[in-house]
Write a protein that holds these residues in place. Structure first.
Motif, PDB file in Angstrom:
ATOM      1  N   LEU A  97      37.141  70.903  52.146  1.00  0.00           N
ATOM      2  CA  LEU A  97      36.858  70.005  51.031  1.00  0.00           C
ATOM      3  C   LEU A  97      35.899  70.674  50.059  1.00  0.00           C
ATOM      4  O   LEU A  97      34.833  71.163  50.455  1.00  0.00           O
ATOM      5  CB  LEU A  97      36.249  68.696  51.539  1.00  0.00           C
ATOM      6  CG  LEU A  97      35.921  67.644  50.482  1.00  0.00           C
ATOM      7  CD1 LEU A  97      37.193  67.062  49.897  1.00  0.00           C
ATOM      8  CD2 LEU A  97      35.028  66.553  51.064  1.00  0.00           C
ATOM      9  N   SER A 112      36.664  65.613  43.956  1.00  0.00           N
ATOM     10  CA  SER A 112      36.937  66.372  45.177  1.00  0.00           C
ATOM     11  C   SER A 112      38.351  66.936  45.159  1.00  0.00           C
ATOM     12  O   SER A 112      39.239  66.424  44.473  1.00  0.00           O
ATOM     13  CB  SER A 112      36.754  65.479  46.411  1.00  0.00           C
ATOM     14  OG  SER A 112      37.692  64.424  46.406  1.00  0.00           O
ATOM     15  N   THR A 135      40.988  69.516  48.043  1.00  0.00           N
ATOM     16  CA  THR A 135      41.081  70.196  49.336  1.00  0.00           C
ATOM     17  C   THR A 135      41.837  71.506  49.195  1.00  0.00           C
ATOM     18  O   THR A 135      42.938  71.538  48.627  1.00  0.00           O
ATOM     19  CB  THR A 135      41.789  69.308  50.376  1.00  0.00           C
ATOM     20  OG1 THR A 135      41.038  68.104  50.549  1.00  0.00           O
ATOM     21  CG2 THR A 135      41.911  70.026  51.711  1.00  0.00           C
TER      22      THR A 135
END
Length: 460
Positions: free
Chosen positions: A232, A249, A251
């Motif tokens: 992350l 955010s 990933t």
């Protein structure tokens, strides 16, 4: 006569003047078995006089075990392969195989930015690097610019270096340029400490978001990213006072692999708080290389304290030698990430010059001042484009030319003084150079002034 059905099939055979039409009742399509494939729900076939059959099909294509349906309009002539003409994916995005013609295109008011420019991030493609020309840069202060408009906002220094690189995977990202951050000294971050890359967006650029008002709008960021680590990662949008911060955010799934990421700031802007809408910092866009717990926050809301990244993010700077690459950074109004807005080198360079200019090998004739009490010269020239504000001027080397002779270095003399904006009416537009008239040993012999390398900075 014709009897209308919910779906039908037409077969046209030219036998003399006879045309045969067959109705067919509606049909349903069941893919409950989650089988990946293409399923025709409607097909129209026409056979011409030469016996060649043409067909058009509306097909529903399941591309991931039945969970991501797409609508495909395909076309086939004779025994040829089916050719896709129109695809609509589950997000409503349409892809056409040919030219799209319309009497008018009416975009959503929330998807158009000022002047028709979608991307609010200047130099998001990293084309321009006036200071370094692609050389590595050790981040020893927050005044270092890794490329034009891209600086740092760190608590502590010399933990990483940056470089604007030009060996990108064009087949994947579509451009050779990208920014790389490489950790040179591993550090464990605690409390409210941060290591981030930053691009400060001017208030005039982001005022369209109406942040801090009841009419605040959402915006979406998109970019390409590659890292030697997985997990992350994230960053944030922040106002000038750091009391309105919205983390984002993403990933990274595979190490050392370019991946495309998008994030929509899910709240409709923020209806309170102070957001600059003129020539100051409107928003700070940061990409996190690591934050202490006190600088991390939930990425689904605005916060009223300083947040630089999402809760639980991977701290890149904790791993010596770790790298993070970013390319094609775009921030736009609305909830949909659109393809990156490519601009020419000339246009990107012009936008960057509002904040930073370099005068290389600049020469201007010297004229005596009009004031009889001032035995010197005055030169007034315009900056390349109007800068954001009166710039800070740094002379690296300057000198003069006397009576047609060669250039004389004046770096260590009182040869010239450079002043921004001789008229306060137009800040960031003019530059004035003054100096003594007899720079060399002969009175009144200076005929020109030359700058080898002078910088003008109006950075945010």
């Amino acid at each position: 006569f014709f009897k209308q059905k919910t779906a039908y099939e037409i077969r046209l055979s030219l036998v003399g003047s006879e045309m045969c039409i067959r109705d067919r009742s509606g049909m349903s399509l069941d893919n409950s078995s989650n089988t990946t494939g293409s399923f025709s729900a409607y097909t129209s076939r026409v056979k011409n006089a030469g016996g060649t059959q043409q067909s058009a099909s509306l097909a529903f294509k399941s591309t991931s075990s039945g969970y991501t349906p797409e609508i495909h309009l395909t076309q086939r002539t004779g025994a040829g392969a089916q050719a896709s003409r129109l695809t609509i994916n589950q997000s409503g995005n349409a892809t056409f195989a040919g030219i799209v013609t319309a009497t008018q295109f009416v975009p959503s008011s929330n998807s158009v930015t000022l002047g028709g420019v979608r991307n609010m991030v200047i130099n998001g493609d990293f084309q321009i690097d006036q200071r370094n020309s692609g050389a590595e840069l050790s981040i020893t202060s927050n005044n270092k610019f890794s490329a034009d408009r891209w600086t740092a906002n760190n608590d502590g220094f010399t933990y990483y270096k940056t470089q604007r690189k030009n060996d990108g995977d064009i087949a994947t990202t579509g451009i050779e340029y990208y920014m790389r951050a490489t950790v040179t000294t591993a550090v464990t971050l605690s409390g409210s400490t941060s290591q981030v890359l930053e691009n400060n967006l001017e208030g005039y650029t982001v005022r369209q978001l109406n942040l801090g008002t009841s009419g605040a709008k959402q915006c979406t960021i998109s970019f390409w990213v590659r890292s030697s680590l997985t997990g992350l990662f994230g960053g944030a949008l922040q106002n000038i006072n750091y009391d309105r911060c919205h983390p984002f955010s993403y990933t990274i799934n595979s190490a050392n692999t370019w991946e495309y990421k998008t994030f929509t700031f899910t709240t409709t802007g923020f209806t309170t708080g102070s957001f600059n809408t003129t020539n100051g910092v409107g928003l700070r866009l940061v990409f996190s290389l690591g934050n202490g717990p006190g600088r991390q926050g939930s990425p689904d809301q605005w916060h009223t304290s300083t947040k630089m990244g999402p809760t639980g993010e991977t701290n890149l700077v904790a791993t010596n030698g770790a790298t993070l690459d970013i390319a094609k950074v775009q921030l736009e109004v609305g909830t949909q990430a659109t393809p990156f807005e490519d601009v020419t080198y000339e246009e990107q360079f012009r936008r960057c010059q509002r904040y930073f200019q370099v005068w290389d090998d600049w020469t201007h004739s010297a004229q005596r001042g009009l004031d009889n009490n001032y035995d010197g010269h005055i030169i007034i020239d315009t900056l390349r484009i109007d800068m954001r504000a009166n710039p800070t001027i740094t002379n690296i080397a300057y000198g003069w030319i006397a009576n047609g002779s060669s250039w004389v270095d004046g770096s260590n003399s009182e040869a010239a003084s450079i002043h921004a904006d001789p008229s306060s009416t137009y800040p960031g537009r003019y530059v004035k150079i003054t100096g003594v008239w007899n720079w060399d040993s002969n009175s009144q012999s200076t005929i020109a002034v030359k700058f080898v390398d002078t910088t003008f900075s109006a950075e945010l």
